[in-house]
Scaffold this motif. Sequence first.
Motif, mmCIF file in Angstrom:
data_model
loop_
_atom_site.group_PDB
_atom_site.id
_atom_site.type_symbol
_atom_site.label_atom_id
_atom_site.label_comp_id
_atom_site.label_asym_id
_atom_site.label_seq_id
_atom_site.Cartn_x
_atom_site.Cartn_y
_atom_site.Cartn_z
ATOM 1 N N GLU A 152 0.843 -1.194 0.000
ATOM 2 C CA GLU A 152 0.000 0.000 0.000
ATOM 3 C C GLU A 152 0.878 1.243 0.000
ATOM 4 O O GLU A 152 1.788 1.366 0.826
ATOM 5 N N ARG A 153 0.585 2.147 -0.911
ATOM 6 C CA ARG A 153 1.282 3.433 -0.958
ATOM 7 C C ARG A 153 0.214 4.525 -0.915
ATOM 8 O O ARG A 153 -0.569 4.673 -1.856
ATOM 9 N N GLY A 154 0.180 5.254 0.202
ATOM 10 C CA GLY A 154 -0.915 6.195 0.391
ATOM 11 C C GLY A 154 -0.468 7.593 0.753
ATOM 12 O O GLY A 154 0.616 7.807 1.303
ATOM 13 N N TRP A 155 -1.350 8.554 0.444
ATOM 14 C CA TRP A 155 -1.199 9.952 0.835
ATOM 15 C C TRP A 155 -2.356 10.302 1.770
ATOM 16 O O TRP A 155 -3.501 9.919 1.504
ATOM 17 N N TYR A 156 -2.055 11.062 2.844
ATOM 18 C CA TYR A 156 -3.067 11.397 3.832
ATOM 19 C C TYR A 156 -3.024 12.892 4.130
ATOM 20 O O TYR A 156 -1.944 13.490 4.244
ATOM 21 N N HIS A 157 -4.193 13.488 4.248
ATOM 22 C CA HIS A 157 -4.333 14.924 4.474
ATOM 23 C C HIS A 157 -3.713 15.285 5.822
ATOM 24 O O HIS A 157 -4.244 14.926 6.883
ATOM 25 N N ALA A 158 -2.583 15.989 5.799
ATOM 26 C CA ALA A 158 -1.851 16.280 7.041
ATOM 27 C C ALA A 158 -2.623 17.212 7.952
ATOM 28 O O ALA A 158 -2.518 17.117 9.181
ATOM 29 N N GLY A 159 -3.411 18.110 7.379
ATOM 30 C CA GLY A 159 -4.169 19.039 8.202
ATOM 31 C C GLY A 159 -5.257 18.364 9.008
ATOM 32 O O GLY A 159 -5.630 18.850 10.091
ATOM 33 N N ARG A 160 -5.755 17.248 8.523
ATOM 34 C CA ARG A 160 -6.816 16.529 9.225
ATOM 35 C C ARG A 160 -6.275 15.377 10.062
ATOM 36 O O ARG A 160 -7.018 14.782 10.826
ATOM 37 N N THR A 161 -4.983 15.067 9.898
ATOM 38 C CA THR A 161 -4.369 13.963 10.656
ATOM 39 C C THR A 161 -3.013 14.390 11.204
ATOM 40 O O THR A 161 -1.994 13.752 10.930
ATOM 41 N N PRO A 162 -2.950 15.456 11.994
ATOM 42 C CA PRO A 162 -1.650 15.917 12.517
ATOM 43 C C PRO A 162 -1.005 14.849 13.396
ATOM 44 O O PRO A 162 -1.659 14.211 14.219
ATOM 45 N N GLY A 163 0.303 14.652 13.189
ATOM 46 C CA GLY A 163 1.030 13.668 13.991
ATOM 47 C C GLY A 163 0.776 12.227 13.587
ATOM 48 O O GLY A 163 1.192 11.306 14.305
ATOM 49 N N LEU A 164 0.155 11.995 12.442
ATOM 50 C CA LEU A 164 -0.163 10.634 12.020
ATOM 51 C C LEU A 164 1.078 9.756 11.959
ATOM 52 O O LEU A 164 1.056 8.594 12.384
ATOM 53 N N LEU A 165 2.172 10.296 11.447
ATOM 54 C CA LEU A 165 3.362 9.479 11.237
ATOM 55 C C LEU A 165 4.079 9.131 12.538
ATOM 56 O O LEU A 165 5.007 8.317 12.532
ATOM 57 N N ASP A 166 3.643 9.721 13.654
ATOM 58 C CA ASP A 166 4.224 9.386 14.957
ATOM 59 C C ASP A 166 3.492 8.223 15.622
ATOM 60 O O ASP A 166 3.929 7.737 16.669
ATOM 61 N N LEU A 167 2.396 7.776 15.044
ATOM 62 C CA LEU A 167 1.609 6.696 15.631
ATOM 63 C C LEU A 167 2.177 5.333 15.240
ATOM 64 O O LEU A 167 3.044 5.240 14.370
ATOM 65 N N ASP A 168 1.675 4.290 15.880
ATOM 66 C CA ASP A 168 2.069 2.922 15.546
ATOM 67 C C ASP A 168 1.300 2.498 14.299
ATOM 68 O O ASP A 168 0.169 1.996 14.388
ATOM 69 N N LEU A 169 1.897 2.688 13.145
ATOM 70 C CA LEU A 169 1.214 2.456 11.872
ATOM 71 C C LEU A 169 1.271 1.001 11.435
ATOM 72 O O LEU A 169 0.820 0.668 10.336
ATOM 73 N N SER A 170 1.800 0.134 12.303
ATOM 74 C CA SER A 170 1.702 -1.290 12.030
ATOM 75 C C SER A 170 0.339 -1.831 12.465
ATOM 76 O O SER A 170 -0.025 -2.960 12.143
ATOM 77 N N ARG A 171 -0.421 -1.012 13.188
ATOM 78 C CA ARG A 171 -1.784 -1.365 13.563
ATOM 79 C C ARG A 171 -2.748 -0.955 12.458
ATOM 80 O O ARG A 171 -2.367 -0.330 11.469
ATOM 81 N N SER A 172 -4.024 -1.279 12.638
ATOM 82 C CA SER A 172 -5.050 -0.885 11.669
ATOM 83 C C SER A 172 -5.074 0.633 11.537
ATOM 84 O O SER A 172 -5.275 1.356 12.522
ATOM 85 N N LEU A 173 -4.873 1.119 10.326
ATOM 86 C CA LEU A 173 -4.838 2.572 10.103
ATOM 87 C C LEU A 173 -6.218 3.183 10.330
ATOM 88 O O LEU A 173 -6.338 4.264 10.922
ATOM 89 N N TYR A 174 -7.266 2.507 9.889
ATOM 90 C CA TYR A 174 -8.607 3.052 10.078
ATOM 91 C C TYR A 174 -8.954 3.147 11.564
ATOM 92 O O TYR A 174 -9.634 4.079 11.993
ATOM 93 N N ALA A 175 -8.485 2.184 12.361
ATOM 94 C CA ALA A 175 -8.704 2.267 13.804
ATOM 95 C C ALA A 175 -7.943 3.455 14.390
ATOM 96 O O ALA A 175 -8.452 4.166 15.270
ATOM 97 N N GLN A 176 -6.736 3.693 13.893
ATOM 98 C CA GLN A 176 -5.938 4.830 14.369
ATOM 99 C C GLN A 176 -6.612 6.154 14.013
ATOM 100 O O GLN A 176 -6.646 7.088 14.820
ATOM 101 N N LEU A 177 -7.135 6.238 12.786
ATOM 102 C CA LEU A 177 -7.817 7.469 12.369
ATOM 103 C C LEU A 177 -9.030 7.737 13.245
ATOM 104 O O LEU A 177 -9.290 8.885 13.640
ATOM 105 N N ALA A 178 -9.779 6.679 13.551
ATOM 106 C CA ALA A 178 -10.972 6.845 14.379
ATOM 107 C C ALA A 178 -10.598 7.209 15.813
ATOM 108 O O ALA A 178 -11.191 8.121 16.410
ATOM 109 N N ASP A 179 -9.616 6.509 16.381
ATOM 110 C CA ASP A 179 -9.266 6.706 17.788
ATOM 111 C C ASP A 179 -8.611 8.054 18.049
ATOM 112 O O ASP A 179 -8.846 8.680 19.091
ATOM 113 N N ASN A 180 -7.768 8.504 17.116
ATOM 114 C CA ASN A 180 -6.971 9.713 17.368
ATOM 115 C C ASN A 180 -7.547 10.984 16.764
ATOM 116 O O ASN A 180 -7.255 12.074 17.261
#
Length: 261
Positions: A152-180
């Motif tokens: 998977e090669r993805g782009w994510y809106h940084a303004g709506r997901t600040p600090g995304l790259l600091d999270l544990d991205l080996s987990r479900s990304l959709y769960a991370q988006l919802a939780d954070n």
Amino acid sequence: MSAAAPVPPPDRVVNGPTPKHAQLREILRRTVERELPPGAPIPSERDLAQRYGVSRLTVRSAIGKLVEEGLLARVRGKGTFTAARRMELQVYLMSFTDDMRRRGLTPATEVVSTSLEVPPVTSAQALGLAGGVPAHRLVRLRRADGVPLAVERGWYHAGRTPGLLDLDLSRSLYAQLADNYGVRPDHAWQTVWAESADRETARLLNIRAGSPLLVFRRVSSSNGEPVEDMTSWYRGDHYQVTMQLDRNAPDSGHQPHGGNR
């Protein structure tokens, strides 16, 4: 009137008008389809050559055709196996992690790379970003029961997901988006095409360069705001897509900018 050519026994290779590699191919096909489970090893080229009284070149030719058809699969350093049954690739919004667990498989994710950089024009348009505005870039390798299935090669809106790259991205990304961020993708446009694996994608998936892939580009939004532009390369020997068609008029919604290849 000339006599008809004799029909060779179903489990023997004989001299006759039908090439030996074609006879052997059909013998192997019947064996694979009727006797062997998915993922089972087949005998070595040497064993098959001895069993059927043919050359190893003939065996290699017969096996090669069945590999091309997707009935067999070669694994480097291990041998040739009956191909695993293809999984249905889901065309609704579900994370890879949830999808694999639903199938009774154990998902795993390897983060290949992350960065904050300016996306290409098509991705910037899909995410609603002005030119020159950076976005989160995320590349991940997805496995199920240890087998690499997708890149998977993805782009994510940084303004709506600040600090995304600091999270544990080996987990479900959709769960991370919802939780954070309270972001739950609820709508997407998805484009599908076929492609041959380039060297880097082939290396990650442990397949040969040029192997067939199913490619999905998904632009996802949450509450009408685009958050994700992701392209996924799935192994063609493990996946298939089935769609239900009817005569109803297509949805009148508009595809996002950059949605066409």
